[in-house]
Scaffold this motif. Structure first.
Motif, PDB file in Angstrom:
ATOM      1  N   ASP A   1    -113.241  44.835  -2.124  1.00 60.43           N
ATOM      2  CA  ASP A   1    -113.074  43.990  -0.952  1.00 60.43           C
ATOM      3  C   ASP A   1    -114.427  43.650  -0.343  1.00 60.43           C
ATOM      4  OD1 ASP A   1    -111.797  42.598   1.022  1.00 60.43           O
ATOM      5  OD2 ASP A   1    -111.424  44.352   2.267  1.00 60.43           O
ATOM      6  N   VAL A   2    -114.656  42.371  -0.129  1.00 61.87           N
ATOM      7  CA  VAL A   2    -115.868  41.911   0.542  1.00 61.87           C
ATOM      8  C   VAL A   2    -115.638  42.036   2.041  1.00 61.87           C
ATOM      9  CG1 VAL A   2    -117.377  39.925   0.901  1.00 61.87           C
ATOM     10  CG2 VAL A   2    -116.357  40.323  -1.333  1.00 61.87           C
ATOM     11  N   PRO A   3    -116.567  42.629   2.786  1.00 62.13           N
ATOM     12  CA  PRO A   3    -116.349  42.765   4.231  1.00 62.13           C
ATOM     13  C   PRO A   3    -116.310  41.408   4.924  1.00 62.13           C
ATOM     14  CG  PRO A   3    -118.510  43.613   3.613  1.00 62.13           C
ATOM     15  CD  PRO A   3    -117.816  43.231   2.358  1.00 62.13           C
ATOM     16  N   HIS A   4    -115.490  41.322   5.966  1.00 60.39           N
ATOM     17  CA  HIS A   4    -115.293  40.089   6.720  1.00 60.39           C
ATOM     18  C   HIS A   4    -115.628  40.325   8.192  1.00 60.39           C
ATOM     19  CE1 HIS A   4    -113.084  39.007   3.136  1.00 60.39           C
ATOM     20  NE2 HIS A   4    -112.972  37.773   3.574  1.00 60.39           N
ATOM     21  N   ASP A   5    -115.969  39.244   8.868  1.00 63.11           N
ATOM     22  CA  ASP A   5    -116.153  39.249  10.314  1.00 63.11           C
ATOM     23  C   ASP A   5    -115.049  38.409  10.939  1.00 63.11           C
ATOM     24  OD1 ASP A   5    -118.489  40.677  10.030  1.00 63.11           O
ATOM     25  OD2 ASP A   5    -119.801  38.938  10.234  1.00 63.11           O
ATOM     26  N   VAL A   6    -114.566  38.843  12.090  1.00 64.63           N
ATOM     27  CA  VAL A   6    -113.594  38.067  12.850  1.00 64.63           C
ATOM     28  C   VAL A   6    -114.364  37.383  13.971  1.00 64.63           C
ATOM     29  CG1 VAL A   6    -111.527  38.137  14.271  1.00 64.63           C
ATOM     30  CG2 VAL A   6    -111.736  39.647  12.293  1.00 64.63           C
ATOM     31  N   VAL A   7    -114.378  36.040  13.956  1.00 61.02           N
ATOM     32  CA  VAL A   7    -115.153  35.258  14.912  1.00 61.02           C
ATOM     33  C   VAL A   7    -114.200  34.468  15.802  1.00 61.02           C
ATOM     34  CG1 VAL A   7    -116.931  33.490  15.166  1.00 61.02           C
ATOM     35  CG2 VAL A   7    -117.026  35.079  13.247  1.00 61.02           C
ATOM     36  N   LEU A   8    -114.344  34.660  17.109  1.00 58.81           N
ATOM     37  CA  LEU A   8    -113.566  33.911  18.096  1.00 58.81           C
ATOM     38  C   LEU A   8    -114.326  32.640  18.413  1.00 58.81           C
ATOM     39  CD1 LEU A   8    -111.143  33.902  20.099  1.00 58.81           C
ATOM     40  CD2 LEU A   8    -112.680  34.966  21.738  1.00 58.81           C
ATOM     41  N   THR A   9    -113.706  31.485  18.148  1.00 56.87           N
ATOM     42  CA  THR A   9    -114.394  30.215  18.368  1.00 56.87           C
ATOM     43  C   THR A   9    -113.982  29.516  19.651  1.00 56.87           C
ATOM     44  OG1 THR A   9    -112.755  29.105  16.984  1.00 56.87           O
ATOM     45  CG2 THR A   9    -114.809  29.819  15.922  1.00 56.87           C
ATOM     46  N   ASP A  10    -112.749  29.786  20.132  1.00 57.05           N
ATOM     47  CA  ASP A  10    -112.281  29.175  21.375  1.00 57.05           C
ATOM     48  C   ASP A  10    -111.163  30.042  21.951  1.00 57.05           C
ATOM     49  OD1 ASP A  10    -111.788  27.415  23.476  1.00 57.05           O
ATOM     50  OD2 ASP A  10    -110.508  26.115  22.270  1.00 57.05           O
TER      51      ASP A  10
END
Length: 91
Positions: free
Chosen positions: A12-21
């Motif tokens: 599994d490639v690590p992911h980031d959770v990004v809040l855009t709005d």
């Protein structure tokens, strides 16, 4: 001893959770951010209002998609992004 770099091979490639709005229901989004991160209510509100903001970093893909789904259900716009490959691994 020479400098050596080792890459751990993972499925599994690590992911980031990004809040855009945060959307119009900001307090609902703040509650979700608080639940996901464990931050205080005040810090969650600051994080949710300063967009784009990385809510979670280096999480597995399943956790990232579940977090994005929870944020979208609260009325926010969020993305799960793959972490970039380190510079020393690029050819």
């Amino acid at each position: 001893m020479a400098d050596e770099y080792f890459l751990l091979v993972c499925d599994d490639v690590p992911h980031d959770v990004v809040l855009t709005d945060p959307g119009v229901r900001v307090m609902d989004v703040v509650q979700v951010v608080r639940r996901l991160t464990g931050l205080s209510l005040w810090r969650s509100k600051v994080l949710a209002t300063q967009v784009p903001a990385v809510i979670l970093a280096c999480v597995p893909e399943e956790d990232a998609t579940a977090s994005v789904s929870a944020l979208r259900d609260a009325g926010a716009q969020a993305d799960a992004r793959e972490r970039p490959q380190p510079d020393f691994l690029k050819p």
